[in-house]
Design a protein around this motif. Sequence first.
Motif, PDB file in Angstrom:
ATOM      1  N   GLN A 123       5.617  -8.952  -2.860  1.00 49.10           N
ATOM      2  CA  GLN A 123       4.768  -9.745  -3.750  1.00 49.10           C
ATOM      3  C   GLN A 123       5.306 -11.157  -3.945  1.00 49.10           C
ATOM      4  O   GLN A 123       4.589 -12.027  -4.406  1.00 49.10           O
ATOM      5  N   ASP A 124       6.570 -11.409  -3.579  1.00 56.50           N
ATOM      6  CA  ASP A 124       7.150 -12.741  -3.691  1.00 56.50           C
ATOM      7  C   ASP A 124       6.998 -13.555  -2.410  1.00 56.50           C
ATOM      8  O   ASP A 124       7.258 -14.751  -2.409  1.00 56.50           O
ATOM      9  N   LYS A 127       1.729 -15.852   0.686  1.00 58.55           N
ATOM     10  CA  LYS A 127       0.521 -15.172   1.171  1.00 58.55           C
ATOM     11  C   LYS A 127      -0.040 -15.944   2.358  1.00 58.55           C
ATOM     12  O   LYS A 127       0.032 -17.166   2.401  1.00 58.55           O
ATOM     13  N   LEU A 144      -0.747  -9.996   1.496  1.00 62.72           N
ATOM     14  CA  LEU A 144      -0.074  -9.131   0.521  1.00 62.72           C
ATOM     15  C   LEU A 144      -0.907  -7.888   0.233  1.00 62.72           C
ATOM     16  O   LEU A 144      -0.376  -6.779   0.146  1.00 62.72           O
ATOM     17  N   HIS A 145      -2.210  -8.041   0.110  1.00 67.08           N
ATOM     18  CA  HIS A 145      -3.099  -6.903  -0.121  1.00 67.08           C
ATOM     19  C   HIS A 145      -3.016  -5.919   1.045  1.00 67.08           C
ATOM     20  O   HIS A 145      -2.959  -4.707   0.831  1.00 67.08           O
ATOM     21  N   THR A 174       0.468  -4.081   0.795  1.00 68.83           N
ATOM     22  CA  THR A 174       0.676  -3.151  -0.314  1.00 68.83           C
ATOM     23  C   THR A 174      -0.503  -2.226  -0.566  1.00 68.83           C
ATOM     24  O   THR A 174      -0.345  -1.222  -1.257  1.00 68.83           O
ATOM     25  N   ASP A 229      -2.692  -2.791  -2.595  1.00 70.55           N
ATOM     26  CA  ASP A 229      -2.907  -2.881  -4.038  1.00 70.55           C
ATOM     27  C   ASP A 229      -4.079  -3.814  -4.313  1.00 70.55           C
ATOM     28  O   ASP A 229      -4.047  -4.984  -3.920  1.00 70.55           O
ATOM     29  N   GLU A 261      -4.796  -5.325  -6.860  1.00 67.62           N
ATOM     30  CA  GLU A 261      -4.365  -6.450  -7.693  1.00 67.62           C
ATOM     31  C   GLU A 261      -3.899  -7.626  -6.840  1.00 67.62           C
ATOM     32  O   GLU A 261      -3.756  -8.734  -7.336  1.00 67.62           O
ATOM     33  N   HIS A 262      -3.658  -7.384  -5.545  1.00 66.46           N
ATOM     34  CA  HIS A 262      -3.137  -8.426  -4.667  1.00 66.46           C
ATOM     35  C   HIS A 262      -4.226  -9.124  -3.847  1.00 66.46           C
ATOM     36  O   HIS A 262      -3.943  -9.732  -2.820  1.00 66.46           O
ATOM     37  N   ILE A 263      -5.461  -9.018  -4.314  1.00 63.29           N
ATOM     38  CA  ILE A 263      -6.585  -9.736  -3.703  1.00 63.29           C
ATOM     39  C   ILE A 263      -7.588 -10.011  -4.816  1.00 63.29           C
ATOM     40  O   ILE A 263      -7.650  -9.266  -5.793  1.00 63.29           O
ATOM     41  N   GLN A 264      -8.347 -11.061  -4.696  1.00 60.67           N
ATOM     42  CA  GLN A 264      -9.344 -11.343  -5.728  1.00 60.67           C
ATOM     43  C   GLN A 264     -10.574 -10.493  -5.457  1.00 60.67           C
ATOM     44  O   GLN A 264     -11.276 -10.703  -4.474  1.00 60.67           O
TER      45      GLN A 264
END
Length: 155
Positions: free
Chosen positions: A25-26, A29, A113-114, A117, A119, A121-124
């Motif tokens: 997450q760091d 992207k 990132l999406h 992971t 996740d 939460e890692h994409i709009q």
Amino acid sequence: MLKRLLLAAAMPVLVCWGGAALHAQDAPKSYVGNETCAQCHEAEYRRFTEYSKKHHSFQSIEKLQDGLTPQELQQCYGCHTTGFGQPGGFVDPVSTPTMKDLGCESCHGPGSLHVETEDPEHIQGDLTIQDCRRCHNEERVRAFNFQPLIRSGAH
């Protein structure tokens, strides 16, 4: 303590130059392209490619490019290509042909990132009219007579 170790072990970690650990997450992207999105979002991708005009956005540039300066052309790239000027994004039609039209990440943001992971939460996910106004702003609406449409046949 064991639970924390297991959770930490499950986090994707990248090792950077010099041996420093960096969690996914760091990491910066980057854009991954529609085909990557389609692997998990097949129905949305199919509807987008069949019904959305955005899927053919580069055609507008091709029709007008002969009358544009290089600077004007680059201004077009910002709204008619995916990720122009960003890591993994559009550079030019020869070296990045899969990014020359608008794609999933044009609205939802870079997907690396999406993808890593999985996740949400890692994409709009949910878009608003404010997201559309990045390109469909008052100046461009007057100049090109177009209107923002949430989803606009995308999915």
